[in-house]
Structures are given as C-alpha cells and as structure tokens.
Design a protein around this motif. Structure first.
Motif, PDB file in Angstrom:
ATOM      1  N   UNK A   1       0.845  -1.184   0.000  1.00 41.04           N
ATOM      2  CA  UNK A   1       0.000   0.000   0.000  1.00 41.04           C
ATOM      3  C   UNK A   1       0.880   1.234   0.000  1.00 41.04           C
ATOM      4  N   UNK A   2       0.836   1.961  -1.095  1.00 42.19           N
ATOM      5  CA  UNK A   2       1.625   3.187  -1.084  1.00 42.19           C
ATOM      6  C   UNK A   2       0.706   4.355  -1.393  1.00 42.19           C
ATOM      7  N   UNK A   3       0.418   5.153  -0.389  1.00 40.13           N
ATOM      8  CA  UNK A   3      -0.500   6.271  -0.607  1.00 40.13           C
ATOM      9  C   UNK A   3       0.133   7.319  -1.514  1.00 40.13           C
TER      10      UNK A   3
ATOM     11  N   UNK B   1       8.535  21.356  -7.682  1.00 43.75           N
ATOM     12  CA  UNK B   1       7.445  20.515  -8.191  1.00 43.75           C
ATOM     13  C   UNK B   1       7.631  20.107  -9.658  1.00 43.75           C
ATOM     14  N   UNK B   2       8.654  20.650 -10.299  1.00 42.38           N
ATOM     15  CA  UNK B   2       8.858  20.316 -11.716  1.00 42.38           C
ATOM     16  C   UNK B   2       9.031  18.811 -11.968  1.00 42.38           C
ATOM     17  N   UNK B   3       9.938  18.142 -11.223  1.00 41.88           N
ATOM     18  CA  UNK B   3      10.099  16.705 -11.491  1.00 41.88           C
ATOM     19  C   UNK B   3       8.817  15.903 -11.259  1.00 41.88           C
ATOM     20  N   UNK B   4       8.047  16.266 -10.221  1.00 46.60           N
ATOM     21  CA  UNK B   4       6.805  15.533  -9.934  1.00 46.60           C
ATOM     22  C   UNK B   4       5.803  15.725 -11.073  1.00 46.60           C
ATOM     23  N   UNK B   5       5.701  16.967 -11.510  1.00 53.39           N
ATOM     24  CA  UNK B   5       4.752  17.269 -12.583  1.00 53.39           C
ATOM     25  C   UNK B   5       5.194  16.590 -13.882  1.00 53.39           C
ATOM     26  N   UNK B   6       6.499  16.646 -14.143  1.00 54.62           N
ATOM     27  CA  UNK B   6       7.016  16.038 -15.375  1.00 54.62           C
ATOM     28  C   UNK B   6       6.734  14.535 -15.378  1.00 54.62           C
TER      29      UNK B   6
ATOM     30  N   UNK C   1      -4.605  16.275 -10.665  1.00 53.16           N
ATOM     31  CA  UNK C   1      -5.759  17.156 -10.839  1.00 53.16           C
ATOM     32  C   UNK C   1      -5.444  18.240 -11.867  1.00 53.16           C
ATOM     33  N   UNK C   2      -4.257  18.805 -11.717  1.00 56.08           N
ATOM     34  CA  UNK C   2      -3.847  19.896 -12.596  1.00 56.08           C
ATOM     35  C   UNK C   2      -3.737  19.424 -14.046  1.00 56.08           C
ATOM     36  N   UNK C   3      -3.249  18.176 -14.200  1.00 59.13           N
ATOM     37  CA  UNK C   3      -2.995  17.684 -15.550  1.00 59.13           C
ATOM     38  C   UNK C   3      -4.254  17.245 -16.292  1.00 59.13           C
ATOM     39  N   UNK C   4      -5.388  17.294 -15.609  1.00 62.33           N
ATOM     40  CA  UNK C   4      -6.646  16.935 -16.289  1.00 62.33           C
ATOM     41  C   UNK C   4      -6.877  17.864 -17.479  1.00 62.33           C
ATOM     42  N   UNK C   5      -6.467  19.107 -17.339  1.00 61.31           N
ATOM     43  CA  UNK C   5      -6.570  20.034 -18.470  1.00 61.31           C
ATOM     44  C   UNK C   5      -5.167  20.455 -18.864  1.00 61.31           C
ATOM     45  N   UNK C   6      -4.723  20.068 -20.062  1.00 64.35           N
ATOM     46  CA  UNK C   6      -3.339  20.366 -20.449  1.00 64.35           C
ATOM     47  C   UNK C   6      -3.074  21.873 -20.546  1.00 64.35           C
ATOM     48  N   UNK C   7      -4.049  22.607 -21.101  1.00 65.87           N
ATOM     49  CA  UNK C   7      -3.848  24.050 -21.272  1.00 65.87           C
ATOM     50  C   UNK C   7      -3.667  24.722 -19.910  1.00 65.87           C
ATOM     51  N   UNK C   8      -4.471  24.265 -18.942  1.00 67.46           N
ATOM     52  CA  UNK C   8      -4.384  24.837 -17.595  1.00 67.46           C
ATOM     53  C   UNK C   8      -3.011  24.512 -16.981  1.00 67.46           C
ATOM     54  N   UNK C   9      -2.586  23.263 -17.176  1.00 68.25           N
ATOM     55  CA  UNK C   9      -1.293  22.844 -16.616  1.00 68.25           C
ATOM     56  C   UNK C   9      -0.167  23.680 -17.204  1.00 68.25           C
TER      57      UNK C   9
ATOM     58  N   UNK D   1       1.527  14.611  -5.721  1.00 64.54           N
ATOM     59  CA  UNK D   1       1.122  13.833  -6.893  1.00 64.54           C
ATOM     60  C   UNK D   1      -0.366  13.991  -7.156  1.00 64.54           C
ATOM     61  N   UNK D   2      -1.147  14.016  -6.075  1.00 65.48           N
ATOM     62  CA  UNK D   2      -2.592  14.178  -6.231  1.00 65.48           C
ATOM     63  C   UNK D   2      -2.908  15.523  -6.875  1.00 65.48           C
ATOM     64  N   UNK D   3      -2.193  16.554  -6.396  1.00 67.45           N
ATOM     65  CA  UNK D   3      -2.414  17.890  -6.939  1.00 67.45           C
ATOM     66  C   UNK D   3      -2.045  17.920  -8.428  1.00 67.45           C
ATOM     67  N   UNK D   4      -0.940  17.242  -8.769  1.00 73.24           N
ATOM     68  CA  UNK D   4      -0.493  17.219 -10.161  1.00 73.24           C
ATOM     69  C   UNK D   4      -1.492  16.500 -11.050  1.00 73.24           C
TER      70      UNK D   4
END
Ligand SMILES: [Zn+2]
Ligand SMILES: [Zn+2]
Length: 485
Positions: A23-25, A54-59, A35-43, A30-33
């Motif tokens: 189990x790895x929560x 946060x760049x590496x996590x988002x990437x 959510x953000x990546x649901x819309x590419x233009x917004x991201x 990552x959760x925020x990313x």
C-alpha cells in the motif's frame, strides 16, 4: 537433473503473493499534479508559477499519463541543469521522446532563453536501472529523491562541448536501430551544431558493416564508456578493432557469444586493441577464450577492477596463466560462474587469489563443479583475502565435512557481509533434494561462523530442481528453510 521431493503447486506461490499487498498512498503533490494535468492548457499556463521543486513531480505525472503537450512546454523552462528519465519509467516510447525533443527544439530556436531555464543535459536512457522516475540531478533540491543513489557517478566526461547534451544508450541489433533510437539519431544529426548526442552506452549484437560505418560517422568514440559486443565472429571483431581503438574512455566491456569459427586455427588468436582505462571486463559464453586467456588479457593496459567470466570453457593453460597476468593483480571483484573446473588442477587459482588477496572484495565461484579435494587447495589462499565482503560458492559439490572446513576459513574473514554457500552433498539423496536435511544441518554450520564473527547475511542454497526450477534456501536471518523460484 535434480528434483525436489515436493514441487509446490503453482497456486500456492500465487496465493502467497496476493496476501502481501503493498500500500503506497499517493503523495499530496502527486494528487495535486494529477488534478492539474486533467486540463493540459491549464497545466501549461500554471508552469510559470510552478515552484522549482514541483517540476520533477509534474514532469513524471505528465510523462506517465502521456500529456505530451505539457512535456514539450516544460523543457524550455526546466529549472535544473539536468533531466534524467529513469530507465524504469512507464510510457517511455517514441511519443514521449518526440514531445521532449520538440521542447528541445523550442529551446534551440529561442533567441532569448527563459531566465528560469537551466537545462543543459537530458539523459534519456542509461544503465542506472534503480532510478525509476524523473530526476533533476540535485538531491539537495529534491527531498523526494534523497533516498535514490545519484545516477551520475564519478565518471569522466567525453569532453564534447555543445549547447545541449542528450545522453542515451544505443542498441544496434543485426544492424538495426529501434524506432526511438533511430528517431533520436536522425533528430540529433540534423542539429549537430547545437546538440551533442552522447552514446555513453553502446551495444552491438550481430554485425552489419554498413550500419556500423554509418553510426560511427556521427558517434564520438570517446563518448562510449560501456560497450557490449555480442554474437560476433573473429572477423567481425577484426572489423570493429579500429573503432575500439578510438574508445579512449571505455570503462566497461562485455563480450557475449563471441564464436571461434571452424576455419579459425588454434594458433589464431583474437587480439583486442589496448584499453587504457578499462575497469570491468565481462566475457560470457564465448568459446574463443579457451586456451587464449593470456593473449586476451593482454589488451589491459591499466589494472582491472572487475573480471567476470561466465559460461565459458577454460583450459589448464588458461588457469596456469592467471598468477602471471599482472594487469589483474588489483582486482576488487572476480566472478567465475558456470565454468567447469572439476577436471582441472586449480592450484593456479589459489596462487592467483594470494596475489589479489589485498584488494579482492567480491569473489564468486558459482556452478564451477568444484569438489572437496580442489577446495582444499584454495583454502589457504582464501584466508589471505582479508578484504572480502562478498563470497559465493553456490552450486558446487562440497561434502558436509569440507563445507565445514570452508566455513572455518571464511569465519576468519572479518569484513564479510554476504556469504553464499551450497547445501552440502548430504542434502541430496542421489538426485533428490532433501530440504529437511538442509534445515537440520544449517544451525550447526552457522555456529562455525558465529563463533568467530558476527555474520550479516548468510545463505545455504540447494541446486535448482529440474522439474519446477525452484530451490531451497536456508538463511541466517530467518533460520528457516524456504522454497524459492
Ligand atoms: Zn521441484
Ligand atoms: Zn559524449
């Protein structure tokens, strides 16, 4: 042909697997990313305010989820000098590579770079398999990556200076490149003034002369640090020799399935060019080594650190030459695996161990068919290998009596961190593995070690069952005999 008494049913092992759920929560980032990546233009619009951390996590999230537009947009504003795409990351394919290269194209054509962008090197592929995600090269800036080993070790650079560097691994199989490798190769050729495509890791399996010539027109031989050559004949190696000569920074050389052809006389030796900084040499399943080891090791011009020979035949003269090959007197690691030594006099191996005793940290003599009487001749030399951290004698034929003798010697080696021994012959009834005997004998064997030192990791392992391919292992930690495939 060895079998175990009770090959466990396949179902049993799968049941065990399912009971151990990991189990790895997801982290909050990552959760925020996600959510953000649901819309590419917004991201993409959020990038300008995105904290560096946060760049590496988002990437990574964008990479795994195939958000190629986001990947392209992130490259020209990447706030670190280094972008490492871990070997095991999901979704490594032509699509994600193209997206990254498009980002690099934007960077190259920009008249004025974003003040934020620090990117100088992308590592698309290399051998550090343990890095799974995205790495920006500085563990101080990335607390999430602190536990990972830094991928860039103290290796010399190739010296080629360009605005941008893309380090990768090149696999040339039967003259063909994979889809992504071919694309990257052509992309870099067209941008050779600003991009250095650095092939630190090169594999050539099966030779097509035309493709080697094409690749080497573009590749800097000095970039190659790890080289694997496989499925080649002597003629192929003769053809490659001038290229090998130019590899002045070669650290690791692996030769697999190098075949002596029928037309090749016994006196005709394979000669490799001199290597001036080679640290590790591996030879696997290559019949040309037989009777030729001395000539073969002559290519070493600097003391070697690691020698690995597996699945090869060695002659008596090969063993005899070992104590006289001065370029291997400072070995830190010696592996002889699946080499039939049972018909040879192995005293020279003992003399050789005496020579390397002051440096040797890792000794693996596995599946060599070493028998009691032969082991006896190695023991005095083994006692002198005071720096040993790892020893493995797995899959050799020792009786309980001689195994105990061996343990009395290794008990004296205070630096040992990992010992692997074969189950003694008494744990087999002809060809049947008797795991209960292993369970019964091991405590007494471990006592020999614990009487002299505090052993850390010790295992006794039986031969593999030819039926289910499992084997039994008794280890110090659990003091139990378990079945493993
Ligand atoms: Zn079995
Ligand atoms: Zn390079």
């Amino acid at each position: 042909m060895v079998i175990c008494l009770q090959c466990p049913h396949e179902d049993d092992s799968s049941e065990e697997d399912t009971t151990e759920e990991v189990y790895s929560p997801l982290t909050l980032e990552k959760l925020a990313m996600k959510r953000l990546l649901r819309g590419e233009a917004l991201a993409i619009s959020a990038l300008k305010d995105l904290p560096h951390l946060l760049f590496p996590v988002m990437f990574e999230e964008a990479f795994i989820n195939g958000r190629t537009k986001v990947l392209t947009a992130m490259i020209p504003v990447w706030p670190y000098p280094y972008l490492y795409v871990g070997m095991m990351i999901e979704n490594r394919n032509l699509k994600t590579l193209k997206a990254m290269l498009e980002g690099l194209d934007i960077l190259i054509t920009q008249k004025v770079r974003s003040s934020r962008c620090k990117l100088t090197e992308i590592n698309w592929k290399n051998e550090y398999h343990h890095v799974t995600g995205i790495w920006a090269g500085s563990c101080k800036l990335l607390p999430g990556f602190m536990t990972q080993k830094q991928p860039v070790q103290n290796r010399p650079g190739c010296g080629v200076k360009k605005e941008l560097k893309v380090t990768t691994q090149l696999r040339l199989i039967e003259g063909r490149l994979g889809e992504s490798d071919r694309y990257l190769f052509q992309w870099a050729q067209q941008r050779k003034d600003s991009v250095h495509l650095c092939y630190a890791n090169l594999e050539i399996e099966g030779l097509t002369k035309a493709s080697v010539i094409e690749i080497f027109k573009f590749l800097h031989a000095d970039c190659v640090q790890d080289l694997l050559l496989g499925y080649l004949s002597k003629e192929d190696l003769d053809f490659l020799n001038p290229y090998l000569r130019q590899m002045n920074n070669l650290l690791n050389l692996t030769l697999c399935h190098i075949r002596r052809t029928l037309s090749m006389g016994d006196s005709e030796m394979l000669l490799l060019p001199p290597f001036h900084c080679l640290q590790k040499l591996s030879v696997n399943d290559s019949n040309y080594v037989y009777g030729n080891l001395k000539g073969f090791l002559r290519c070493l011009k600097k003391p070697l650190e690691s020698l690995i020979i597996t699945d090869c035949n060695l002659s008596q003269s090969d063993l005899d030459c070992l104590p006289y090959c001065s370029n291997i007197f400072y070995l830190k690691s010696l592996t002889l695996d699946s080499i039939n030594l049972c018909d040879l006099l192995i005293e020279p191996l003992g003399f050789f161990l005496e020579r390397v005793g002051h440096t040797l940290e890792n000794l693996e003599l596995e599946s060599c068919g070493i028998q009691d009487s032969q082991l006896n001749t190695l023991l005095p030399a083994l006692s002198q290998c005071s720096q040993l951290r790892v020893v493995s004698f797995n899959d050799n034929e020792f009786s309980l009596l001689f195994l105990k003798k061996l343990l009395h010697h290794t008990a004296q080696l205070s630096q040992l961190e990992r010992d692997i021994y074969p189950a003694p012959l008494e744990c087999y009834d002809r060809d049947v593995i008797l795991s209960h005997r292993l369970e019964k004998l091991c405590p007494e064997l471990l006592d020999i070690l614990t009487a002299k030192r505090m052993p850390q990791e010790v295992t006794f392992e039986t031969t593999q069952c030819s039926n289910c391919f499992g084997h039994y292992i008794y280890d110090l930690e659990t003091e139990n005999c378990r079945y493993e495939i």
